[in-house]
Design a protein around this motif. Sequence first.
Motif, PDB file in Angstrom:
ATOM      1  N   MET A   1       0.837  -1.194   0.000  1.00  0.00           N
ATOM      2  CA  MET A   1       0.000   0.000   0.000  1.00  0.00           C
ATOM      3  C   MET A   1       0.874   1.247   0.000  1.00  0.00           C
ATOM      4  N   LYS A   2       0.741   2.067  -1.038  1.00  0.00           N
ATOM      5  CA  LYS A   2       1.482   3.331  -1.074  1.00  0.00           C
ATOM      6  C   LYS A   2       0.468   4.432  -1.369  1.00  0.00           C
ATOM      7  N   ILE A   3       0.061   5.125  -0.322  1.00  0.00           N
ATOM      8  CA  ILE A   3      -1.013   6.103  -0.501  1.00  0.00           C
ATOM      9  C   ILE A   3      -0.685   7.443   0.159  1.00  0.00           C
ATOM     10  N   ILE A   4      -1.441   8.453  -0.284  1.00  0.00           N
ATOM     11  CA  ILE A   4      -1.377   9.783   0.333  1.00  0.00           C
ATOM     12  C   ILE A   4      -2.728  10.032   0.994  1.00  0.00           C
ATOM     13  N   GLU A  22      -1.654  -0.456  11.308  1.00  0.00           N
ATOM     14  CA  GLU A  22      -1.880  -1.707  12.053  1.00  0.00           C
ATOM     15  C   GLU A  22      -2.423  -2.807  11.142  1.00  0.00           C
ATOM     16  N   LEU A  23      -3.291  -2.431  10.191  1.00  0.00           N
ATOM     17  CA  LEU A  23      -3.928  -3.428   9.331  1.00  0.00           C
ATOM     18  C   LEU A  23      -3.003  -3.947   8.240  1.00  0.00           C
ATOM     19  N   TYR A  24      -2.222  -3.043   7.646  1.00  0.00           N
ATOM     20  CA  TYR A  24      -1.467  -3.418   6.435  1.00  0.00           C
ATOM     21  C   TYR A  24       0.055  -3.375   6.616  1.00  0.00           C
ATOM     22  N   GLY A  25       0.518  -2.834   7.765  1.00  0.00           N
ATOM     23  CA  GLY A  25       1.962  -2.787   8.005  1.00  0.00           C
ATOM     24  C   GLY A  25       2.677  -1.678   7.246  1.00  0.00           C
ATOM     25  N   ALA A  26       1.948  -0.919   6.452  1.00  0.00           N
ATOM     26  CA  ALA A  26       2.582   0.196   5.728  1.00  0.00           C
ATOM     27  C   ALA A  26       2.971   1.272   6.750  1.00  0.00           C
ATOM     28  N   VAL A  27       4.149   1.843   6.598  1.00  0.00           N
ATOM     29  CA  VAL A  27       4.646   2.803   7.590  1.00  0.00           C
ATOM     30  C   VAL A  27       3.925   4.156   7.449  1.00  0.00           C
ATOM     31  N   GLN A  28       3.549   4.733   8.617  1.00  0.00           N
ATOM     32  CA  GLN A  28       2.914   6.063   8.603  1.00  0.00           C
ATOM     33  C   GLN A  28       4.009   7.113   8.588  1.00  0.00           C
ATOM     34  N   ILE A  29       3.978   7.986   7.593  1.00  0.00           N
ATOM     35  CA  ILE A  29       4.963   9.077   7.565  1.00  0.00           C
ATOM     36  C   ILE A  29       4.203  10.386   7.716  1.00  0.00           C
ATOM     37  N   SER A  30       4.316  10.965   8.913  1.00  0.00           N
ATOM     38  CA  SER A  30       3.609  12.216   9.206  1.00  0.00           C
ATOM     39  C   SER A  30       4.637  13.333   9.316  1.00  0.00           C
ATOM     40  N   LEU A  72      11.738   8.966   2.201  1.00  0.00           N
ATOM     41  CA  LEU A  72      11.148   8.008   1.255  1.00  0.00           C
ATOM     42  C   LEU A  72      12.154   6.953   0.778  1.00  0.00           C
ATOM     43  N   GLN A  73      13.446   7.202   1.056  1.00  0.00           N
ATOM     44  CA  GLN A  73      14.453   6.231   0.617  1.00  0.00           C
ATOM     45  C   GLN A  73      14.839   5.251   1.721  1.00  0.00           C
ATOM     46  N   LYS A  74      14.203   5.415   2.915  1.00  0.00           N
ATOM     47  CA  LYS A  74      14.517   4.480   4.018  1.00  0.00           C
ATOM     48  C   LYS A  74      13.905   3.115   3.700  1.00  0.00           C
ATOM     49  N   PRO A  75      14.582   2.027   4.154  1.00  0.00           N
ATOM     50  CA  PRO A  75      14.141   0.674   3.778  1.00  0.00           C
ATOM     51  C   PRO A  75      12.698   0.354   4.176  1.00  0.00           C
ATOM     52  N   ASP A  76      12.189   0.960   5.284  1.00  0.00           N
ATOM     53  CA  ASP A  76      10.826   0.600   5.716  1.00  0.00           C
ATOM     54  C   ASP A  76       9.754   1.044   4.718  1.00  0.00           C
ATOM     55  N   CYS A  77      10.103   1.928   3.792  1.00  0.00           N
ATOM     56  CA  CYS A  77       9.119   2.397   2.795  1.00  0.00           C
ATOM     57  C   CYS A  77       8.862   1.337   1.723  1.00  0.00           C
ATOM     58  N   LYS A  78       9.775   0.375   1.624  1.00  0.00           N
ATOM     59  CA  LYS A  78       9.637  -0.656   0.576  1.00  0.00           C
ATOM     60  C   LYS A  78       8.342  -1.454   0.752  1.00  0.00           C
ATOM     61  N   ASN A  79       7.931  -1.668   2.039  1.00  0.00           N
ATOM     62  CA  ASN A  79       6.713  -2.450   2.309  1.00  0.00           C
ATOM     63  C   ASN A  79       5.452  -1.613   2.245  1.00  0.00           C
ATOM     64  N   GLY A  80       5.575  -0.377   1.843  1.00  0.00           N
ATOM     65  CA  GLY A  80       4.401   0.484   1.738  1.00  0.00           C
ATOM     66  C   GLY A  80       4.471   1.651   2.705  1.00  0.00           C
ATOM     67  N   PHE A  81       3.782   2.730   2.335  1.00  0.00           N
ATOM     68  CA  PHE A  81       3.739   3.903   3.221  1.00  0.00           C
ATOM     69  C   PHE A  81       2.408   4.623   3.093  1.00  0.00           C
ATOM     70  N   ILE A  82       2.120   5.372   4.167  1.00  0.00           N
ATOM     71  CA  ILE A  82       0.918   6.210   4.192  1.00  0.00           C
ATOM     72  C   ILE A  82       1.419   7.619   4.472  1.00  0.00           C
ATOM     73  N   LEU A 107       2.492   5.027  -6.796  1.00  0.00           N
ATOM     74  CA  LEU A 107       1.455   5.418  -5.823  1.00  0.00           C
ATOM     75  C   LEU A 107       0.159   4.706  -6.155  1.00  0.00           C
ATOM     76  N   ASP A 108      -0.500   4.085  -5.152  1.00  0.00           N
ATOM     77  CA  ASP A 108      -1.782   3.428  -5.425  1.00  0.00           C
ATOM     78  C   ASP A 108      -2.867   4.466  -5.662  1.00  0.00           C
ATOM     79  N   PHE A 109      -3.091   5.296  -4.649  1.00  0.00           N
ATOM     80  CA  PHE A 109      -4.029   6.399  -4.820  1.00  0.00           C
ATOM     81  C   PHE A 109      -3.910   7.426  -3.714  1.00  0.00           C
ATOM     82  N   VAL A 110      -4.711   8.475  -3.851  1.00  0.00           N
ATOM     83  CA  VAL A 110      -4.727   9.575  -2.895  1.00  0.00           C
ATOM     84  C   VAL A 110      -6.132   9.606  -2.297  1.00  0.00           C
ATOM     85  N   ILE A 111      -6.207   9.452  -0.968  1.00  0.00           N
ATOM     86  CA  ILE A 111      -7.512   9.473  -0.299  1.00  0.00           C
ATOM     87  C   ILE A 111      -7.753  10.879   0.231  1.00  0.00           C
TER      88      ILE A 111
END
Length: 215
Positions: A1-4, A22-30, A72-82, A107-111
């Motif tokens: 999951m890669k979303i905005i 919590e549901l998808y494991g994608a890292v939250q980047i705030s 965005l280049q940190k390894p944890d972004c590979k599994n997805g980010f929000i 990017l999957d989509f923008v919510i």
Amino acid sequence: MKIILLGAPGAGKGSVAKQLNELYGAVQISTGDILRSAVQEGTALGKKAKEYMERGDLVPDSIIMEIMEVRLQKPDCKNGFILDGFPRTITQAQELKVIIDRLHIHLDFVINLEVPVDVILERLESRRTCSNPSCQEIYNIKRNPPAEGGTCKKCGHSVIQRADETKEAICNRLETYNSKTAPLIDFYQNEGLLKNVLSLQLPETIAAIKKELNS
Ligand code: AMP
């Protein structure tokens, strides 16, 4: 999951991002959390950002892009980010597009989280945040109060009203949102990435996002 996640202050971006994490494991980047930690730790970045944030103004694009290009280049972004609270201007969105193209990120989509303005005002005025920079759990004094004595249920630190959640700063943040961030709705609509989701109750909002992900 890669979303905005797009939405006004108080639209629920942080709560939605935490739940999706919590549901998808994608890292939250705030970007807001990153900046608040820097202010509390008194780093050079924090010193630059503090005044803008307390007034409810946006931190300059150049500072934000410097942070995000590295993040965005940190390894944890590979599994997805929000992405929560970024981009917030057309310049940031254009520069993000260049960065993700270069990094071959799809990017999957923008919510876009939609909430009536009276709900936003009520949420922001009753919102409290854990003062621990590495926690920043969100509470609501009416519906989800902190533990007795105003402490965080997760980490025990004191729970505070953010300096940018006074009435004056809230009004400024909403004006800033309308003039600088709301134009991103059209930007991402034109990119064919936008999905509008009503953000009143968290379970319903998450269900609507799940439906988009599966469609
Ligand atoms: P937030 O927690 O997302 O509401 O962000 C709190 C404050 O941090 C904002 O009012 C801005 O001052 C600053 N900020 C966060 N993200 C950005 C961004 N992408 N661009 C500029 N300023 C930001």
